[in-house]
Design an enzyme around this catalytic site. Structure first.
Site, short mmCIF file in Angstrom:
data_model
loop_
_atom_site.label_atom_id
_atom_site.label_comp_id
_atom_site.label_asym_id
_atom_site.label_seq_id
_atom_site.Cartn_x
_atom_site.Cartn_y
_atom_site.Cartn_z
CG ASP A 104 52.16 67.91 17.63
OD1 ASP A 104 53.04 68.52 17.02
OD2 ASP A 104 51.02 67.72 17.18
CG ASP A 111 47.87 64.71 15.55
OD1 ASP A 111 48.85 63.97 15.40
OD2 ASP A 111 47.48 65.49 14.67
CG ASP A 140 53.03 64.07 16.45
OD1 ASP A 140 54.05 64.52 15.90
OD2 ASP A 140 52.07 64.77 16.79
#
Length: 660
Positions: A363, A557, A561
């Site tokens: 990410d 994180d 996600d």
């Protein structure tokens, strides 16, 4: 934490700048050794050494005076010395073998050792019988020491469990158990005390030691409004904290639970060895039986006593102790070593999976970047200079709590007199209008310039941009950028150097920003402007192209996600200590915000796997050699002891390297 930060669009230029973005515990049946300390909790070396000294004294005396003892009436002196030594050293093995037989589990290493040593006593090889049990006990002691060291490396996490909380009741402080504190209660943490529950600071500022949670040695400065977590240690100031989570729901409580249950998730190699021992042991028993019975029947001159002795030697040599003990210990050491470095692995199976990772997906915000906005560029126009433009922007943004406004004030760095700013007005979705030193100043998006009909040249600007105009004349713009983490580029480079085939970035940010970040970090491919469900689709495609034996790791994180972390072969939560979603969903929780920890996790996994297979290869090779020597009568019971217990001890010592 990810959040939708800023959104801009232009009416005529179409400019848009977007900046946003439980495992089941299958408890496998384990073979348990009956150590004296096992039911008493902590391993105590002194308690283990004392009986060992007694056994060694008896055994040493027996070896020195063996001839004299043997020549006593019916060798009674020999039996009086060696049998107590045998029972003291081998009682746990004998008891475990008997218990397992009653439960229908006959063929294991304790059964092999029991049959072999009782057989040795039957043919009057008492020193050898005691030697097998004694050296096995020494090997067990080495294992206990190694396990204790590994457990202690994880224990630092368990020790962060707070013992009490100072709750504020009617102006007085009262010590209570953290489990009794409710959400909304006010607790006070004095210098040197552990923070007992997750909460928000409502008074005071201090430095907190987060090393027990994150492995980071540098204390973190905290102040009013910031979130602190259970397990941190307050260093200098008194903090008043409003509790935001019950203790059982706090991050540290969930971490303690996952650490304590990590051993339930076995690696494939561990499962293989368990199955291997299940078939290997009966084969060894029946082979030994054949060695004892068949040669005297078919080989002229062969005696039963000689071939029974060889069969007993074969039983001792064949004990799979080195494998059964050292392989789980190797993985346990890997999990413990990772914990010492602030990397929580939920089970050895995930260390195995990490070895096969050929695609690492990141990410962006909060993972590769800090998620903290910073002034990246100041472009003054129409007679303004950079410092004047920054000062003007800081003043006009002085009453805003928006992260972008905070980054501008931080870049300016000087105290702002609020009386200089009058007629302050926030225009929702556009920006701010205010009077600064009797001049009308607007600050905001490109849409605001068009709304106010301010003449300007360029709408196609990359990133989050704050435009400024003074008395309807364009003054320039300030670019706000999310900072890259210091070690992000090095992490990507190191992953490639380690043989990871693909590095991928998935982000909800716009194409221009994603392209720039990917280029700066050297990431192979990226996908931008993704919604959370689109990230899952992207991971699905990557999984389908990872190859038959390749695995995909996703690093996020752990908040937005969580679905992607759950779908990847290995889900890794970055800086996940404060995120319930991270702890619940991720296979590996990285306690810090450092991308290099991803590299470290893979390195630990590879080292652990290497050590485990070294032990397997070494143990099987030595045993194969000595089995051959035993069958042909070259190896004695002493060589058998080395092949069994010696190999186990060497394998255990090798396994402890996984902790370093």
């Amino acid at each position: 934490m990810k959040q939708k930060i800023h959104s801009e669009s232009s009416d005529c230029c179409n400019c848009q700048h977007n900046h946003h973005e439980n495992h089941n515990h299958n408890h496998d049946e384990n073979h348990n050794h009956d150590h004296n300390h096992e039911h008493g909790g902590e391993f105590n070396l002194k308690n283990e050494v004392l009986p060992l000294v007694v056994i060694l004294s008896l055994y040493g005396t027996g070896i020195i005076f063996e001839t004299q003892l043997h020549n006593t009436f019916y060798s009674i002196g020999e039996y009086l010395l060696f049998i107590p030594a045998y029972l003291l050293s081998g009682w746990s093995v004998l008891k475990t073998a008997g218990r397992n037989i009653l439960r229908g589990r006959v063929f294991d290493e304790t059964f092999l050792m029991t049959v072999a040593t009782l057989g040795a006593i039957a043919i009057h090889k008492l020193p050898e019988a005691v030697g097998v049990m004694l050296f096995y006990k020494i090997g067990e002691l080495f294992q206990d020491i190694a396990v204790s060291r590994s457990r202690n490396s994880i224990k630092s996490l368990l020790e962060v469990r707070p013992d009490y909380a100072n709750i504020q009741i009617e102006g007085e402080l009262k010590k209570v158990s953290p489990e009794t504190v409710n959400i909304g209660d006010i607790i006070v943490v004095k210098p040197g005390e552990k923070i007992p529950l997750d909460g928000e600071i409502i008074d005071g500022n201090s430095q907190v030691d987060t090393s027990a949670l994150t492995g980071e040695s540098v204390p973190r400065t905290v102040s009013l409004g910031e979130t602190v977590l259970a397990g941190m240690i307050n260093k200098i100031g008194v903090l008043s904290i409003k509790v935001t989570k019950l203790f059982d729901e706090s991050s540290i409580a969930k971490i303690l639970d996952l650490v304590q249950n990590a051993k339930s998730k076995k690696a494939e190699t561990e499962k293989f060895i368990t199955k291997f021992a299940r078939y290997y042991t009966p084969i060894v028993v029946f082979t030994s039986l054949a060695v004892a019975i068949l040669p005297p029947l078919f080989i002229p001159g062969a005696t039963s006593s000689e071939w029974v002795y060889r069969a007993l030697i074969l039983l001792v040599i064949s004990c799979p102790c080195g494998l059964v003990i050292s392989i789980p210990l190797g993985y346990f050491g890997g999990v413990g070593g990772a914990a010492r470095r602030g990397i929580l692995v939920k089970g050895s199976t995930f260390l195995d999976t990490l070895n096969a990772v050929n695609t690492v997906v990141f990410d962006k915000t909060g993972t590769l970047t800090k998620g903290v906005f910073k002034v990246a560029k100041i472009v003054p126009l129409n007679g303004w200079d950079e410092q004047e433009l920054l000062q003007l922007a800081a003043k006009v943004e002085s009453h805003s709590n928006h992260p972008i406004a905070q980054s501008i004030r931080k870049a300016y760095g000087e105290k702002i007199d609020g009386f200089e700013v009058r007629d302050y007005e926030e225009i929702a979705g556009y920006g701010i209008r205010a009077k600064v030193e009797n001049r009308v100043v607007i600050a905001g998006s490109d849409r605001l310039l068009h709304r106010e009909k301010i003449v300007h040249d360029n709408c196609q600007l990359e990133g989050t941009v704050i435009h400024l105009a003074v008395d309807d004349i364009y003054a320039g713009y300030i670019v706000i950028a999310d900072e890259l983490k210091e070690d992000a580029r090095l992490a990507i480079q190191t992953l490639k150097g380690m043989g990871v085939e693909r590095t991928v970035m998935l982000t909800g940010d716009n194409q221009a920003i994603a392209s720039r970040i990917a280029e700066q970090l050297g990431i192979d491919t990226y996908q931008a402007e993704l919604l959370p469900e689109e990230k899952v689709n992207a991971i699905e495609k990557l999984l389908s192209t990872a190859g038959k034996h390749g695995k995909v790791a996703f690093v996020g994180d752990g908040i937005n996600d969580a679905p992607v972390i759950a779908r990847a072969d290995v889900g890794m939560a970055m800086g996940g200590l404060g995120s319930d979603a991270a702890i619940e969903t991720a296979d590996i929780v990285i306690m810090t915000d450092a991308p290099l920890k991803v590299v470290e996790a893979i390195q630990i996994a590879r080292k652990t796997r290497k050590i485990v297979w070294q032990n397997i290869g070494f143990a099987l090779a030595i045993k194969a050699i000595f089995i051959g020597l035993g069958i042909f009568g070259i190896a004695t019971m002493w060589e058998a002891v080395f092949a069994d217990v010696g190999v186990a001890m060497l394998a255990i010592l090798n396994a402890t390297r996984a902790m370093k």
